[in-house]
Enzyme design. Structure first.
Site, PDB file in Angstrom:
ATOM      1  N   LYS A 154      71.347 -19.857 -47.406  1.00 38.39           N
ATOM      2  CA  LYS A 154      69.896 -19.584 -47.397  1.00 38.39           C
ATOM      3  C   LYS A 154      69.636 -18.080 -47.262  1.00 38.39           C
ATOM      4  O   LYS A 154      70.105 -17.436 -46.320  1.00 38.39           O
ATOM      5  CB  LYS A 154      69.227 -20.322 -46.235  1.00 38.39           C
ATOM      6  CG  LYS A 154      69.258 -21.849 -46.355  1.00 38.39           C
ATOM      7  CD  LYS A 154      67.940 -22.383 -46.901  1.00 38.39           C
ATOM      8  CE  LYS A 154      68.034 -23.849 -47.332  1.00 38.39           C
ATOM      9  NZ  LYS A 154      68.036 -24.761 -46.208  1.00 38.39           N
ATOM     10  N   PRO A 160      46.815 -26.023 -31.496  1.00 38.78           N
ATOM     11  CA  PRO A 160      47.770 -26.687 -30.584  1.00 38.78           C
ATOM     12  C   PRO A 160      49.172 -26.697 -31.179  1.00 38.78           C
ATOM     13  O   PRO A 160      49.353 -27.018 -32.343  1.00 38.78           O
ATOM     14  CB  PRO A 160      47.230 -28.122 -30.477  1.00 38.78           C
ATOM     15  CG  PRO A 160      45.863 -28.096 -31.042  1.00 38.78           C
ATOM     16  CD  PRO A 160      45.793 -26.937 -31.992  1.00 38.78           C
ATOM     17  N   GLU A 161      50.138 -26.296 -30.389  1.00 37.11           N
ATOM     18  CA  GLU A 161      51.537 -26.309 -30.823  1.00 37.11           C
ATOM     19  C   GLU A 161      52.221 -27.540 -30.203  1.00 37.11           C
ATOM     20  O   GLU A 161      51.604 -28.267 -29.424  1.00 37.11           O
ATOM     21  CB  GLU A 161      52.236 -25.030 -30.350  1.00 37.11           C
ATOM     22  CG  GLU A 161      51.698 -23.757 -30.993  1.00 37.11           C
ATOM     23  CD  GLU A 161      52.128 -23.612 -32.457  1.00 37.11           C
ATOM     24  OE1 GLU A 161      52.982 -24.385 -32.921  1.00 37.11           O
ATOM     25  OE2 GLU A 161      51.585 -22.718 -33.123  1.00 37.11           O
ATOM     26  N   ARG A 196      36.572 -27.952 -36.241  1.00 35.05           N
ATOM     27  CA  ARG A 196      36.979 -27.385 -37.531  1.00 35.05           C
ATOM     28  C   ARG A 196      37.497 -28.430 -38.515  1.00 35.05           C
ATOM     29  O   ARG A 196      37.782 -28.115 -39.674  1.00 35.05           O
ATOM     30  CB  ARG A 196      38.020 -26.280 -37.307  1.00 35.05           C
ATOM     31  CG  ARG A 196      37.409 -25.122 -36.511  1.00 35.05           C
ATOM     32  CD  ARG A 196      38.335 -23.943 -36.410  1.00 35.05           C
ATOM     33  NE  ARG A 196      38.653 -23.388 -37.734  1.00 35.05           N
ATOM     34  CZ  ARG A 196      39.544 -22.425 -37.930  1.00 35.05           C
ATOM     35  NH1 ARG A 196      40.191 -21.930 -36.916  1.00 35.05           N
ATOM     36  NH2 ARG A 196      39.771 -21.965 -39.148  1.00 35.05           N
ATOM     37  N   HIS A 252      30.626 -32.959 -32.813  1.00 37.24           N
ATOM     38  CA  HIS A 252      32.028 -32.989 -33.267  1.00 37.24           C
ATOM     39  C   HIS A 252      32.859 -34.091 -32.616  1.00 37.24           C
ATOM     40  O   HIS A 252      34.069 -34.107 -32.769  1.00 37.24           O
ATOM     41  CB  HIS A 252      32.726 -31.640 -33.053  1.00 37.24           C
ATOM     42  CG  HIS A 252      31.960 -30.463 -33.581  1.00 37.24           C
ATOM     43  ND1 HIS A 252      31.581 -30.367 -34.894  1.00 37.24           N
ATOM     44  CD2 HIS A 252      31.485 -29.349 -32.960  1.00 37.24           C
ATOM     45  CE1 HIS A 252      30.908 -29.235 -35.067  1.00 37.24           C
ATOM     46  NE2 HIS A 252      30.832 -28.602 -33.914  1.00 37.24           N
TER      47      HIS A 252
END
Ligand SMILES: [Zn+2]
Length: 271
Positions: A152, A2-3, A109, A90
């Site tokens: 950077k 999931p983002e 997971r 789960h």
């Protein structure tokens, strides 16, 4: 995994079921997540949930007995179901409410987490306190990114994916944003001009906003068996299209690994 948009849609999905409700009990079926669920989580019994907030990919439940922090990890799912509904494999954690409903966390997971904090974790918690600004707030600007990037040497793609710089720009979003802004993903962040950051920042906001809007159409799923908003099927210009034709100039898109992440770009359109 999931983002940020998926986590924001999870927040939008669960918040109306939780805010204003009282916790009857916290039920831990298996505490072995990325970090063990603290035993003291049972002390949330009797607490009222005031607000469900998202910070980066963390969900923060504000209660009158402290803060509960949830992270979905790689495979975590949240759904709102009746507390007595059948527990499946789960289903590691329940936040049962006095109204008979519960927030149920399923994570095959186990890279997700359920943690707690007495004070607001955005200020004090080691996982959250050093995070960069939210991409969809006014503190994320081209000026900010330009200032942070001076000197950077790292690539612009790695730079915008760094959570200490800005949160929530995952790999798909970084690929797509840089394509739309015409910036080569390997260009040194410190060498990108302010004018180009002024182009990039609104594109990042636009892409994330579109993903959240698209995910909003899946909101009903949170009270159904699955509970996952899944990946939002968006129109992708470059991600997953290495070796295929650029949709703008028809050149073949190049795919490389950058910071161990798949990076696809057009050598003609991106410089
Ligand atoms: Zn092109």
């Amino acid at each position: 995994m999931p983002e940020l948009p998926e986590v924001e849609v999870s927040r939008m999905g669960i918040a109306p079921h939780l805010e204003g409700q009282q916790i009857a009990q916290a039920v831990v079926r298996d505490k072995r997540l990325r970090w063990p669920i603290p035993d003291a989580v049972v002390n949330f019994a009797g607490a009222f949930i005031k607000q469900v907030e998202r910070r980066a990919k963390y969900l923060i439940l504000h209660t009158d007995k402290g803060y509960l922090i949830l992270h979905l990890g790689m495979s975590g799912k949240l759904r709102v179901v009746p507390s007595e509904s059948l527990v499946v494999k789960h289903d590691h954690f329940d936040l049962q409410l006095t109204n008979g409903q519960c927030l149920r966390f399923n994570d095959p997971r186990r890279f997700g987490c359920v943690l707690m904090s007495a004070t607001h974790p955005g200020v004090d918690h080691p996982l959250l306190r050093d995070l960069g600004p939210e991409p969809l707030t006014e503190s994320f600007t081209a000026d900010y990114l330009h200032r942070q990037s001076r000197g950077k040497q790292q690539s612009i793609k790695t730079f915008i994916m760094d959570n200490h710089v800005v949160v929530g720009v995952g790999n798909i979003y970084a690929n797509e944003s840089l394509f739309k802004a015409g910036i080569h993903p390997k260009r040194a962040a410190g060498k990108v001009s302010l004018a180009r950051y002024q182009k990039l920042v609104p594109i990042i906001k636009e892409i994330l906003t579109a993903a959240i809007a698209q995910g909003g159409t899946t909101l009903q799923d949170f009270t159904q068996a699955d509970g996952s908003p899944g990946y939002f099927k968006q129109h992708l210009n470059v991600y997953g299209r290495g070796g295929k034709q650029c949709m703008v100039c028809k050149s073949l898109l190049k795919e490389i690994r950058l910071g161990q992440r798949s990076t696809v770009y057009c050598t003609t359109c991106q410089r």
